[in-house]
Design an enzyme around this catalytic site. Sequence first.
Site, PDB file in Angstrom:
ATOM      1  N   PHE A   1      35.483  44.600  31.405  1.00 43.56           N
ATOM      2  CA  PHE A   1      36.902  44.963  31.466  1.00 43.56           C
ATOM      3  C   PHE A   1      37.182  46.113  30.503  1.00 43.56           C
ATOM      4  O   PHE A   1      36.736  46.089  29.353  1.00 43.56           O
ATOM      5  CB  PHE A   1      37.775  43.755  31.121  1.00 43.56           C
ATOM      6  CG  PHE A   1      39.224  43.992  31.444  1.00 43.56           C
ATOM      7  CD1 PHE A   1      39.644  44.080  32.754  1.00 43.56           C
ATOM      8  CD2 PHE A   1      40.156  44.153  30.437  1.00 43.56           C
ATOM      9  CE1 PHE A   1      40.980  44.313  33.072  1.00 43.56           C
ATOM     10  CE2 PHE A   1      41.490  44.386  30.740  1.00 43.56           C
ATOM     11  CZ  PHE A   1      41.910  44.471  32.053  1.00 43.56           C
TER      12      PHE A   1
ATOM     13  N   ASP B   1      33.860  37.184  25.926  1.00 45.07           N
ATOM     14  CA  ASP B   1      35.242  37.185  26.404  1.00 45.07           C
ATOM     15  C   ASP B   1      35.337  36.151  27.526  1.00 45.07           C
ATOM     16  O   ASP B   1      34.635  36.258  28.538  1.00 45.07           O
ATOM     17  CB  ASP B   1      35.605  38.585  26.909  1.00 45.07           C
ATOM     18  CG  ASP B   1      37.047  38.701  27.377  1.00 45.07           C
ATOM     19  OD1 ASP B   1      37.686  37.660  27.645  1.00 45.07           O
ATOM     20  OD2 ASP B   1      37.542  39.838  27.500  1.00 45.07           O
TER      21      ASP B   1
ATOM     22  N   TYR C   1      47.082  33.673  29.970  1.00 43.53           N
ATOM     23  CA  TYR C   1      47.990  33.774  31.113  1.00 43.53           C
ATOM     24  C   TYR C   1      47.291  33.769  32.466  1.00 43.53           C
ATOM     25  O   TYR C   1      47.947  33.881  33.500  1.00 43.53           O
ATOM     26  CB  TYR C   1      48.890  35.007  31.004  1.00 43.53           C
ATOM     27  CG  TYR C   1      48.201  36.339  30.802  1.00 43.53           C
ATOM     28  CD1 TYR C   1      47.616  37.017  31.852  1.00 43.53           C
ATOM     29  CD2 TYR C   1      48.168  36.928  29.548  1.00 43.53           C
ATOM     30  CE1 TYR C   1      47.000  38.242  31.672  1.00 43.53           C
ATOM     31  CE2 TYR C   1      47.571  38.162  29.346  1.00 43.53           C
ATOM     32  CZ  TYR C   1      46.981  38.807  30.408  1.00 43.53           C
ATOM     33  OH  TYR C   1      46.367  40.028  30.196  1.00 43.53           O
ATOM     34  N   LYS C   2      45.995  33.598  32.497  1.00 41.76           N
ATOM     35  CA  LYS C   2      45.297  33.510  33.775  1.00 41.76           C
ATOM     36  C   LYS C   2      45.168  32.039  34.164  1.00 41.76           C
ATOM     37  O   LYS C   2      46.142  31.392  34.526  1.00 41.76           O
ATOM     38  CB  LYS C   2      43.951  34.229  33.681  1.00 41.76           C
ATOM     39  CG  LYS C   2      44.062  35.705  33.304  1.00 41.76           C
ATOM     40  CD  LYS C   2      42.725  36.385  33.299  1.00 41.76           C
ATOM     41  CE  LYS C   2      42.769  37.772  32.674  1.00 41.76           C
ATOM     42  NZ  LYS C   2      43.722  38.693  33.312  1.00 41.76           N
TER      43      LYS C   2
ATOM     44  N   ARG D   1      40.407  41.454  45.680  1.00 41.21           N
ATOM     45  CA  ARG D   1      40.041  40.375  44.763  1.00 41.21           C
ATOM     46  C   ARG D   1      40.912  39.146  45.015  1.00 41.21           C
ATOM     47  O   ARG D   1      42.128  39.241  45.090  1.00 41.21           O
ATOM     48  CB  ARG D   1      40.198  40.860  43.319  1.00 41.21           C
ATOM     49  CG  ARG D   1      39.584  39.939  42.286  1.00 41.21           C
ATOM     50  CD  ARG D   1      39.677  40.537  40.900  1.00 41.21           C
ATOM     51  NE  ARG D   1      41.045  40.506  40.396  1.00 41.21           N
ATOM     52  CZ  ARG D   1      41.354  40.455  39.099  1.00 41.21           C
ATOM     53  NH1 ARG D   1      40.413  40.452  38.196  1.00 41.21           N
ATOM     54  NH2 ARG D   1      42.619  40.421  38.713  1.00 41.21           N
TER      55      ARG D   1
END
Length: 418
Positions: free
Chosen positions: A129, A198, A223-224, A377
């Site tokens: 990322f 991560d 928040y995922k 995705r």
Amino acid sequence: MKDKSACLRQDEADRLRGLRGQFQLNDDEIYLDGNSLGVLPRATPARVRQMVEEEWGEGLIRSWNTAGWIDLPARLGDKIARLVGANAGELVVADSTSVNLYKAMSAALSIVRADAPGRTRIVSERSNFPTDLYIAEGLARQYGMTLELVEPDEIPAQLDDRLAVLMLTHVNYRTGRMHDMAALTRDAHDAGALAVWDLAHSAGAVPVDLNGAQADFAVGCGYKYLNGGPGAPAFVWAHARHADRFSQPLSGWMGHAAPFQFTPDYQPAPGIARYLCGTPPLLSMAALECGIDTVLAAEPLGGMAALREKSVALTELFIELVEARCAGHGLVLASPRDAAQRGSQVCFARQEGAYAIVQALIERGVIGDFRAPDILRFGFTPLYTRYVDVWNAAERLEQVLSEGAWREARFQRQAAVT
């Protein structure tokens, strides 16, 4: 290939089906973007309202003590620890993933510099990322090191006596490819380096065992799959062998050993508490706790193992349906076919129109997302995703492709957030 009735029967037999009721869901939509932003838990609005109206509105400053505000970073950290193989007291909630990665990487590099000063390389995956790579790039300059980016299969060959830190995202955000954390951490240690992980696309989605893997540091997102709400605070973990060795560079007052003594010099708190920085965002933390609790609700039903079992079944079904129904439309599986190497998402690449296809699909009530340059995705959250949702999503994707709806002009205009 399963038909819709078989999917409905599978939903009826699903031991996790009752967990869906924890969430505010629109029955007209199929939400396959929990790997970007989790769904709102039904408990969250009332909890935030309680904190605003009672704890803040009535308790005011007293609520730091009477409502336990001061303990929230550690209390939430202990809850997340249960999901990622950490012990109580080893993980805290604070700041953003990027800020926490800066703290963890700085500590790791300081340890390596003290123990093996000749090491000059940080290694990461080329498709990691971007924020992780940006943070690592800045730290490489700061420490006089080089950041080297390689393909996943090239990582083992890069673990040599020049390596300082191996920094990886456990589940890749673009492809869903999942690294073998234990094996790569062991290889990094054998080379005399440290491993920083991560967990943004792992925590709450796939089983993680930080202590079992002997990882060195980890950060993750709230928040995922933890359903903490947009911009929810992140978390940071340090293995007990490292936690007291160095002060992380953002030496804010909440990371002080005695913050309310207001001394002019900084003395780091013991253990993971030193990875705190400024005053915690309490309203966001209240929302995050509700989200964490939705995942912990799976514990009596088998916990992360049960969630993973359903995740694999959902993603396998989606791959099977899309490849059968959308054959000839240019979709190429970008995620690993082997479920053991895949997180809780499925990605397809398409050379033409990937962004527009996602937008047309969203208009038809299937919410996925696009990642440049060519990735469609789809995230699968076993807490609320049903097998019939997977069947319907594949059907609507086939309709969008066969009808050519994505070619309409309105789907070509790219928004700021994709």
